[in-house]
Write an enzyme that holds these catalytic residues in place. Structure first.
Site, PDB file in Angstrom:
ATOM      1  CE  LYS A   1      -3.881  -2.301   0.129  1.00  0.00           C
ATOM      2  NZ  LYS A   1      -4.745  -2.382  -0.837  1.00  0.00           N
TER       3      LYS A   1
ATOM      4  CG  ASP B   1      -3.898  -0.781  -3.954  1.00  0.00           C
ATOM      5  OD1 ASP B   1      -4.563   0.110  -4.405  1.00  0.00           O
ATOM      6  OD2 ASP B   1      -4.659  -1.754  -3.447  1.00  0.00           O
TER       7      ASP B   1
ATOM      8  CD  GLU C   1      -4.945  -2.985  -6.563  1.00  0.00           C
ATOM      9  OE1 GLU C   1      -3.880  -3.652  -6.827  1.00  0.00           O
ATOM     10  OE2 GLU C   1      -5.566  -3.057  -5.739  1.00  0.00           O
TER      11      GLU C   1
ATOM     12  CD  GLU D   1      -9.641  -2.563  -4.475  1.00  0.00           C
ATOM     13  OE1 GLU D   1      -8.406  -2.809  -4.800  1.00  0.00           O
ATOM     14  OE2 GLU D   1     -10.106  -2.457  -3.304  1.00  0.00           O
TER      15      GLU D   1
ATOM     16  CG  ASP E   1     -14.635  -6.860  -5.526  1.00  0.00           C
ATOM     17  OD1 ASP E   1     -13.791  -6.905  -4.712  1.00  0.00           O
ATOM     18  OD2 ASP E   1     -15.546  -7.608  -5.105  1.00  0.00           O
TER      19      ASP E   1
ATOM     20  CG  HIS F   1      -9.924  -6.470  -5.155  1.00  0.00           C
ATOM     21  ND1 HIS F   1     -11.202  -6.566  -4.343  1.00  0.00           N
ATOM     22  CD2 HIS F   1      -9.110  -6.105  -3.968  1.00  0.00           C
ATOM     23  CE1 HIS F   1     -11.128  -6.076  -3.011  1.00  0.00           C
ATOM     24  NE2 HIS F   1      -9.787  -5.687  -2.942  1.00  0.00           N
TER      25      HIS F   1
HETATM   26 MG   LIG Z   1      -6.635  -2.457  -4.035  1.00  0.00          MG
END
Ligand SMILES: [Mg+2]
Length: 458
Positions: A232, A260, A286, A312, A335, A362
């Protein structure tokens, strides 16, 4: 909450009828360990609005929507509003049944006003569509991926709502794609059963983890056989540079590191930030910006050197269509529980195949790994016919609450063999985590409330 035999549902003799819709608000206190924390979601309590379709002849069907805490009760209420479309209906068994149910759930003229075809109502429809697929696959004695892969190209095309898609993908084009993949289905299914489907792991990279935990988990991921991890990013650029350097040092040059941002940036900021992180060769960025911003994604893709992934939070097949038409993404991230279930995800898989863009689903959350593995495996067997450049996300949380949890073996998802969608939660887990009166939540009183609201005793 149960609904029984609401008048107006369809009924067919001899095939079993959906007699009850059970809806649960289930929440897990994951914010206590910062599991799932990212630049936009610092305190997620992973939750599910969980549904069971009971029938009077045969197995029940299970489905869910994933949320991250407050608002799960809204999702549960949205699902209940759709009860008349499922209770009293004949238990879906065929492609025609599943196409009709998907159509009915997404075309209630009054509820459609709340979208159209986006947000809470679309997700609610998705939970019920997916529960119907679970039910149908259980009746057939097959896992959903194999149940889907046993349908003919014509049946698969009949499942898709092509409204708003035909400027990018026509039914005839979809049929041609599926027919072209048909001869290789059996060989790919055999290979999938033997080798499993490639996975990557996000477990090392939550933003709330300290550097030591990041490095330890990154090394463990490589030792466990993963060829890709994800971090992240997006809260602080200097922190991201340091964490990316530590991760790169931990995994070496041969392991992919995706990053992400969870929608954190404006377009120019995304370009600037990813240009700064590019020396550590991220595999993709992402959700760099709003999931609705098709042209913004295209600008990020053209403005910096890292490939772009999103999906997602993409609301429906129409936005995916535009992302592909605009050349805005390098990877499509479906997703299982964001759009209107298997049927709409089938449309997205077909769009991605038409445009030649890899689908990297995802997952994580509650049950998302369990669900989406079936769609990726079906895509490999019967749609794209490839797993090159494709990986399913894996997050090592909460699987023990499911009756048929995912199995990861040397960095790959093993193909499920149990009938259904792998979506059934254990009764004990449901009872323990029911919000707000399950014992897990009673022990904690109420979760943190925003803006100084009064605590409500339970
Ligand atoms: Mg993500």
């Amino acid at each position: 909450m149960f609904f029984r035999n609401i008048p107006g549902g369809m009924r067919m003799a001899g095939t079993g009828t959906v007699t009850e819709l059970e809806v649960h608000d289930v929440r897990f206190p994951t914010s206590e360990q910062l599991d799932g924390s990212d630049a936009m979601n610092p305190d997620p309590d992973y939750s599910a609005a969980y549904v069971v379709l009971h029938t009077d002849g045969g197995p029940p069907g299970h489905g869910l929507c994933f949320t991250i805490g407050r608002g799960n009760e809204v999702m549960a209420a949205a699902i209940r509003s759709l009860a008349p479309y499922v209770v009293g209906r004949s238990a879906p068994a065929t492609a025609a049944d599943l196409a009709a149910l998907h159509h009915d759930l997404t075309h209630d003229s009054q509820l459609r006003w709340l979208g159209p075809e986006k947000g809470v109502m679309q997700m609610a429809a998705g939970a019920l569509v997916n529960a119907a697929w679970d039910l149908a696959a259980r009746r057939a004695g097959l896992p959903v991926w194999e149940f889907l892969a046993a349908l003919t190209p014509e049946e698969l095309v009949s499942l898709v709502d092509f409204r708003y898609l035909s400027d990018a993908l026509t039914p005839d084009e979809a049929l041609a794609l599926l027919r072209a993949a048909a001869p290789g289905r059996a060989a790919r299914a055999a290979r999938l059963k033997a080798e499993g489907y490639p996975a990557y792991t996000t477990s090392p990279g939550w933003l709330g983890y300290d550097d030591g935990k990041l490095v330890r988990l990154a090394r463990e991921a490589v030792a466990d056989g993963f060829g890709q991890i994800k971090l992240k990013v997006g809260a602080d650029l200097d922190d991201d540079k340091r964490r990316l350097r530590l991760a790169r040092d931990a995994v070496g040059p041969g392991v992919r590191i995706a990053v992400d941002a969870n929608q954190r940036w404006d377009v120019a900021e995304a370009v600037r930030w990813m240009t700064a992180l590019a020396p550590w060769t991220p595999h993709w960025i992402e959700e760099p910006t709003s999931p609705d911003d098709v042209l913004g994604h295209a600008a990020v893709r053209s403005g910096q050197p890292v490939k772009v992934a999103t999906g997602e939070h993409v609301a429906n097949r129409v936005v995916f269509k535009q992302l592909l038409q605009a050349g805005a993404v390098d990877f499509v991230q479906i997703d299982a529980a964001r759009v209107a279930g298997v049927n709409e995800n089938l449309a997205i898989l077909l769009l991605a195949a038409k445009y030649g863009v890899p689908v990297c689903p995802h997952a994580g959350g509650v049950g998302l790994c369990e669900l989406v593995q079936h769609l990726a495996m079906f895509d490999y067997v019967a749609v794209s016919g490839s797993w090159e450049d494709r990986v399913i996300e894996y997050v090592d949380h909460l699987h023990d609450h499911f009756s048929d949890p995912v199995v990861i073996d040397r960095g790959r998802y093993r193909a499920p063999t149990a009938p259904g969608f792998s979506a059934r939660m254990k009764p004990g887990s449901l009872a323990a985590h029911r919000f707000p009166d399950g014992p897990v939540w009673r022990a904690r009183q109420r979760p943190r409330r925003p803006h100084g609201e009064q605590e409500v005793p339970v």
